[in-house]
Design an enzyme around this catalytic site. Structure first.
Site, PDB file in Angstrom:
ATOM      1  N   CYS A  13      27.403  45.356   6.920  1.00  0.00           N
ATOM      2  CA  CYS A  13      26.344  44.665   6.966  1.00  0.00           C
ATOM      3  C   CYS A  13      25.080  45.097   6.249  1.00  0.00           C
ATOM      4  O   CYS A  13      24.729  46.228   5.920  1.00  0.00           O
ATOM      5  CB  CYS A  13      25.653  45.152   8.582  1.00  0.00           C
ATOM      6  SG  CYS A  13      23.998  44.647   9.104  1.00  0.00           S
ATOM      7  N   LYS A  28      10.479   3.368   3.852  1.00  0.00           N
ATOM      8  CA  LYS A  28      10.646   4.829   3.619  1.00  0.00           C
ATOM      9  C   LYS A  28      11.137   4.997   2.249  1.00  0.00           C
ATOM     10  O   LYS A  28      11.744   4.049   1.828  1.00  0.00           O
ATOM     11  CB  LYS A  28      11.355   5.523   4.745  1.00  0.00           C
ATOM     12  CG  LYS A  28      10.881   5.153   6.182  1.00  0.00           C
ATOM     13  CD  LYS A  28       9.343   5.508   6.330  1.00  0.00           C
ATOM     14  CE  LYS A  28       9.045   7.023   6.501  1.00  0.00           C
ATOM     15  NZ  LYS A  28       8.806   7.476   7.660  1.00  0.00           N
ATOM     16  N   CYS A  77      21.877  48.150  15.052  1.00  0.00           N
ATOM     17  CA  CYS A  77      21.518  47.416  13.768  1.00  0.00           C
ATOM     18  C   CYS A  77      19.864  46.929  13.950  1.00  0.00           C
ATOM     19  O   CYS A  77      19.903  46.200  14.843  1.00  0.00           O
ATOM     20  CB  CYS A  77      22.281  46.216  13.512  1.00  0.00           C
ATOM     21  SG  CYS A  77      21.885  45.271  12.168  1.00  0.00           S
ATOM     22  N   GLU A 133       0.827  -1.373  -0.096  1.00  0.00           N
ATOM     23  CA  GLU A 133       0.021  -0.067  -0.009  1.00  0.00           C
ATOM     24  C   GLU A 133       0.941   1.174  -0.036  1.00  0.00           C
ATOM     25  O   GLU A 133       2.286   1.238   0.336  1.00  0.00           O
ATOM     26  CB  GLU A 133      -1.005   0.061   1.451  1.00  0.00           C
ATOM     27  CG  GLU A 133      -1.680  -1.131   1.528  1.00  0.00           C
ATOM     28  CD  GLU A 133      -2.687  -1.160   2.843  1.00  0.00           C
ATOM     29  OE1 GLU A 133      -2.260  -0.310   3.805  1.00  0.00           O
ATOM     30  OE2 GLU A 133      -3.355  -1.943   3.035  1.00  0.00           O
ATOM     31  N   LYS A 172       2.247   4.535   1.192  1.00  0.00           N
ATOM     32  CA  LYS A 172       2.301   5.177   2.932  1.00  0.00           C
ATOM     33  C   LYS A 172       1.922   6.685   2.677  1.00  0.00           C
ATOM     34  O   LYS A 172       2.697   7.602   2.399  1.00  0.00           O
ATOM     35  CB  LYS A 172       3.461   5.280   3.587  1.00  0.00           C
ATOM     36  CG  LYS A 172       3.697   5.422   4.845  1.00  0.00           C
ATOM     37  CD  LYS A 172       4.921   5.059   5.738  1.00  0.00           C
ATOM     38  CE  LYS A 172       4.380   5.340   7.401  1.00  0.00           C
ATOM     39  NZ  LYS A 172       4.263   6.703   7.503  1.00  0.00           N
ATOM     40  N   TYR A 215      -7.335   2.183   5.655  1.00  0.00           N
ATOM     41  CA  TYR A 215      -6.254   0.939   5.310  1.00  0.00           C
ATOM     42  C   TYR A 215      -6.246  -0.063   6.638  1.00  0.00           C
ATOM     43  O   TYR A 215      -5.456  -1.055   6.401  1.00  0.00           O
ATOM     44  CB  TYR A 215      -4.675   1.627   5.233  1.00  0.00           C
ATOM     45  CG  TYR A 215      -4.316   2.210   6.692  1.00  0.00           C
ATOM     46  CD1 TYR A 215      -4.114   1.810   7.905  1.00  0.00           C
ATOM     47  CD2 TYR A 215      -4.098   3.716   6.417  1.00  0.00           C
ATOM     48  CE1 TYR A 215      -3.887   2.579   9.045  1.00  0.00           C
ATOM     49  CE2 TYR A 215      -3.727   4.565   7.584  1.00  0.00           C
ATOM     50  CZ  TYR A 215      -3.564   3.801   8.787  1.00  0.00           C
ATOM     51  OH  TYR A 215      -3.435   4.629  10.108  1.00  0.00           O
ATOM     52  N   CYS A 241      27.964  41.511  12.281  1.00  0.00           N
ATOM     53  CA  CYS A 241      27.917  43.029  12.104  1.00  0.00           C
ATOM     54  C   CYS A 241      28.197  43.582  13.459  1.00  0.00           C
ATOM     55  O   CYS A 241      27.780  43.128  14.461  1.00  0.00           O
ATOM     56  CB  CYS A 241      26.286  43.327  11.770  1.00  0.00           C
ATOM     57  SG  CYS A 241      25.637  44.976  12.155  1.00  0.00           S
ATOM     58  N   CYS A 294      22.247  47.480   8.029  1.00  0.00           N
ATOM     59  CA  CYS A 294      22.490  48.707   8.790  1.00  0.00           C
ATOM     60  C   CYS A 294      23.952  49.301   8.289  1.00  0.00           C
ATOM     61  O   CYS A 294      24.165  50.574   8.663  1.00  0.00           O
ATOM     62  CB  CYS A 294      22.707  48.749  10.383  1.00  0.00           C
ATOM     63  SG  CYS A 294      24.336  47.850  10.636  1.00  0.00           S
ATOM     64  N   ASP A 331       1.052  10.695   3.703  1.00  0.00           N
ATOM     65  CA  ASP A 331       1.649  11.439   4.725  1.00  0.00           C
ATOM     66  C   ASP A 331       0.477  12.227   5.124  1.00  0.00           C
ATOM     67  O   ASP A 331       0.428  13.273   4.633  1.00  0.00           O
ATOM     68  CB  ASP A 331       2.708  12.147   4.306  1.00  0.00           C
ATOM     69  CG  ASP A 331       3.824  12.646   5.169  1.00  0.00           C
ATOM     70  OD1 ASP A 331       3.613  12.354   6.304  1.00  0.00           O
ATOM     71  OD2 ASP A 331       4.820  13.513   4.611  1.00  0.00           O
TER      72      ASP A 331
HETATM   73  S1  IVH Z   1      -1.033   0.540   8.782  1.00  0.00           S
HETATM   74  C1  IVH Z   1      -1.075  -1.700  12.388  1.00  0.00           C
HETATM   75  N1  IVH Z   1      -1.135   1.488   6.281  1.00  0.00           N
HETATM   76  O1  IVH Z   1       1.736   5.427   8.854  1.00  0.00           O
HETATM   77  C2  IVH Z   1      -0.602  -0.921  11.231  1.00  0.00           C
HETATM   78  N2  IVH Z   1      -0.563   3.079   8.026  1.00  0.00           N
HETATM   79  O2  IVH Z   1       3.953   4.487  10.923  1.00  0.00           O
HETATM   80  C3  IVH Z   1      -0.976   0.508  11.175  1.00  0.00           C
HETATM   81  N3  IVH Z   1       0.138   5.297   7.398  1.00  0.00           N
HETATM   82  O3  IVH Z   1       0.162   5.864  12.004  1.00  0.00           O
HETATM   83  C4  IVH Z   1      -0.741   1.162  10.412  1.00  0.00           C
HETATM   84  N4  IVH Z   1      -0.439   5.047   5.277  1.00  0.00           N
HETATM   85  O4  IVH Z   1      -0.794   7.024  10.068  1.00  0.00           O
HETATM   86  C5  IVH Z   1      -0.754   1.638   7.466  1.00  0.00           C
HETATM   87  N5  IVH Z   1      -1.386   2.384   4.097  1.00  0.00           N
HETATM   88  C6  IVH Z   1      -0.899   2.354   5.524  1.00  0.00           C
HETATM   89  C7  IVH Z   1      -0.504   3.851   6.041  1.00  0.00           C
HETATM   90  C8  IVH Z   1      -0.437   3.988   7.395  1.00  0.00           C
HETATM   91  C9  IVH Z   1       0.004   6.036   6.291  1.00  0.00           C
HETATM   92  C10 IVH Z   1       0.489   5.798   8.654  1.00  0.00           C
HETATM   93  C11 IVH Z   1      -0.205   5.795   9.772  1.00  0.00           C
HETATM   94  C12 IVH Z   1       0.520   5.115  10.774  1.00  0.00           C
HETATM   95  C13 IVH Z   1       1.840   5.211  10.169  1.00  0.00           C
HETATM   96  C14 IVH Z   1       2.761   4.188  10.911  1.00  0.00           C
END
Ligand code: IVH
Length: 687
Positions: free
Chosen positions: A427, A333, A450, A133, A135, A244, A445, A430, A137
């Site tokens: 500066c 990440k 200033c 999935e 992630k 999710y 400065c 000033c 933000d």
């Molecule tokens: S699963 C038990 N799925 O990432 C599993 N989290 O570091 C719990 N997040 O607090 C999270 N996209 O806010 C899951 N597809 C995704 C996500 C996701 C973003 C965030 C979520 C969580 C944080 C975990």
């Protein structure tokens, strides 16, 4: 209006029911499926009619009426909301490394290690099916539905207890107020509330037009929007959600995580099924990670990684969870974004101590959805290290919401017209001469009056960690200076309502608020006052040490270097700076004035441990288990210190998710890196 007759009520009720149905339907098409069938204007007409009916017949207002999305009356605060099951976090993996050209490349080993771990735990050699999935933000929320009705929305908080934000959550179009189809009677859905980049940019444009400062990134605005006490403000923010997972469910749950997401979608919840991939084995996971890396620049929202989950819910159960995160899922990440742009010119910023910092004016470039047009060049040592010249093509990097960094220059792109970056001799604020002393990396400065220094020191005095004068920000201080109402921090306490009325856009209420805030600051603890004075080398930590050791301003002001040097943590440089500060006749005059105005800071002693005495910590990334402030307090309570940057002197780096260049630097220097849990364990043991 005369009392309505029963037929009128019946008629209104059925029209209201029909309108609600239509509005819910179109809302779902628009927000969850992205397939609107009517125009915004048509939607608005239906909504206006519904509101009219509700005004005439308030009994028609129900918690799932589409009118609830506009935002109800303001709240006093957000009550605590305990989660039925803890909201876990994810273990982070960083499946990337830098090559010899400072470019990021994928490190497949990180992902294979995860797969090995899972197989070992399950004692199997067979391929594991994973779900990949995105992630997103944003901000994690838990939505509770009882008999299909949305009854609660809560933030994650510390995982056990969050804040109840139901009214705000109701304003989000993509969150159904009532579920559809054959939903379970009890359901707690978990998802990420986020803001798409287009909405984020639009919001920032509006802010700028209204003379407000822009928001740093979509995640910050999302978090801020959800914490508005006035739900109408939340309603005005283009938020959406991606679901999710679940916290709890009545009846039987689907067998695989993918099927669970399908069910959520059937019940009217938004789940990004189109972007989810079922991977037959870890190789397919690696392929998807690579694909998402390619894709992320073209997405309409920010993602900061890929989440890998074991697809079978049975296996998930078998794998179970650790204290803070499940064993069956990880967050992979993404490396920080790098983009190329051109260094167009350099401007010089004057800080409150007169230090002049070079700042790069960059040709605006889009780095992961945020326009970057400047970056700090830090100092002349850094300029020499990079070998950077005006006109150079540079690579900038942005990790999370941190200020972008220039990582390197592309010398191969030079055409000979590039120019050295001159060190200023006067500066820019000033015109006084500037001097760079031996051993110093920035020039300073020397101007005693200033205006740039004055402005910065006023700003510093008012900040939250110092005197915490709310309402006196950048803009207000600018006005105070422009109107010549103030020449030193002491003058703040001289301000009258009449003075403030000379400001642009100043009303009775705001003036009173400001005066009250100024008055309240007279009682701040000594440590904050000392920090606010901006004595060179005295940051918030040393301000605390001094306050604790001397107990009063008078005692500190009369201390000599010898006395100061008896204190652990205080060396000749600080001792010198403190004694010089209190010996300066101008400073003494200002301190005297402050005293006359009733500024009476007192020391607040705290019992202290010393288990981490002398240890230096750096926090990086988005901390999830505690705030940065809390972390710092924990360290300081044991005699340690938190610093903002990683150097050889750093003892520990505490890395949360989305940690970027600081983490990399710590790795380079071989500094011990702790995750949040390990950090808390260390605090408990005391080093
Ligand atoms: S699963 C038990 N799925 O990432 C599993 N989290 O570091 C719990 N997040 O607090 C999270 N996209 O806010 C899951 N597809 C995704 C996500 C996701 C973003 C965030 C979520 C969580 C944080 C975990």
């Amino acid at each position: 209006m005369s009392k309505p007759v029963p037929e009128e009520i019946d008629q209104a009720r059925s029209e209201h029911a029909e309108l609600s149905k239509q509005l819910h339907h179109h809302n779902y098409l628009y927000h969850s499926l992205d397939r609107p069938e009517i125009s915004d204007a048509q939607y608005d007409r239906l909504l206006q009619r519904l509101l009219q009916l509700e005004e005439a017949f308030p009994a028609l207002i129900s918690p799932d009426s589409p009118s609830q999305r506009i935002g109800s009356t303001p709240l006093d605060g957000f009550p605590p909301a305990t989660h039925a099951r803890p909201m876990l976090s994810l273990d982070n993996r960083f499946p990337y490394k830098k090559n010899e050209n400072d470019e990021f490349i994928v490190d497949e080993k990180e992902l294979r290690d995860f797969d090995d771990q899972i197989k070992r735990f399950l004692s199997t050699d067979e391929s594991i099916e994973y779900l990949c999935e995105m992630k997103l933000d944003g901000v994690a929320v838990a939505l509770t539905y009882e008999n299909g009705l949305l009854v609660r929305g809560a933030t994650r908080g510390d995982g056990t207890t969050g804040e109840e934000i139901t009214q705000n959550v109701r304003t989000i179009g993509a969150i159904p107020l009532r579920l559809q189809g054959e939903y379970p009677t009890q359901l707690e859905v978990r998802g990420e509330i986020y803001m798409e980049l287009e909405g984020f940019r639009r919001l920032n444009r509006q802010r700028r037009e209204e003379g407000e400062t822009s928001f740093a990134n979509p995640r910050n605005v999302t978090a801020g929007s959800l914490r508005q006490l006035d739900p109408k403000l939340t309603a005005g923010r283009p938020l959406t959600i991606s679901c999710y997972g679940i916290g709890k469910i009545s009846g039987s749950a689907p067998e695989s995580h993918y099927q669970l997401l399908e069910s959520l979608r059937r019940w009217g919840l938004k789940a990004n099924l189109e972007t989810v991939r079922v991977a037959g084995d870890i190789e397919e996971v690696i392929a998807r990670y690579n694909e998402l890396l390619e894709l992320r620049d073209r997405l309409p929202y920010e993602i900061d990684g890929m989440v890998v989950k074991v697809n079978s819910r049975n296996l998930q159960q078998e794998l179970g969870e650790k204290s803070r995160s499940p064993r069956w899922a990880i967050a992979c990440k993404f490396p920080p974004r790098q983009e190329q742009t051109v260094l167009e010119s350099v401007r010089y910023q004057v800080g409150r101590t007169g230090a002049i910092t070079p700042v790069a004016n960059l040709r605006p470039v889009n780095v992961s959805g945020v326009t970057v047009s400047s970056a700090s060049l830090h100092n002349w040592e850094e300029i020499t290290r990079l070998g950077i010249r005006i006109g150079d093509t540079v690579v900038v990097e942005r990790a999370g919401d941190v200020i972008p960094d220039i990582v390197k220059i592309l010398t191969e792109k030079r055409d000979g017209s590039e120019q050295e970056i001159p060190e200023p001799t006067v500066c820019p604020a000033c015109g006084s001469p500037v001097i760079r002393e031996t051993g110093e990396v920035v020039p300073r400065c020397q101007g005693l009056s200033c205006p740039a220094q004055l402005k910065e020191s006023l700003k510093h005095f008012c900040t939250r960690n110092a005197m915490d004068i709310e309402g006196l920000g950048d803009r207000q201080i600018d006005q105070l200076l422009r109107l010549k109402l103030i020449k030193s921090v002491a003058d703040l306490y001289r301000l009258t309502r009449e003075d403030l009325f000379q400001f642009d856009r100043m009303g009775d209420k705001l003036a009173d608020k400001l005066l009250t805030a100024i008055e309240a600051s007279k009682q701040r603890p000594l440590e904050r006052f000392l920090f606010g004075l901006g004595i060179r080398h005295v940051g918030s930590h040393l301000a605390k040490v001094l306050s604790r050791q001397f107990g009063s301003l008078a005692a500190l002001a009369t201390a000599d270097a010898e006395q100061l040097l008896t204190i652990h943590e205080i060396g000749p440089q600080v001792a010198n700076s403190v004694t010089r500060f209190f010996a300066d006749p101008n400073n003494r005059l200002i301190l005297g004035q402050l005293k006359d105005f009733g500024v009476a800071p007192v020391a607040t002693g705290q019992p202290h441990g010393d288990k981490l005495s002398g240890k230096v910590f750096v926090f990086t990334g988005a901390l999830e288990r505690f705030s940065r402030k809390q972390g710092e307090a924990l360290i300081e309570a044991q005699g340690g210190r938190a610093s903002g940057s990683v150097s050889k002197k750093t003892d520990y780096v505490v890395a949360g998710p989305a940690a970027g260049s600081k983490l990399a630097k710590a790795e380079q220097l071989g500094i011990r890196i702790l995750n949040e849990e390990e950090f808390l364990a260390l605090i408990e043991q005391g080093g």
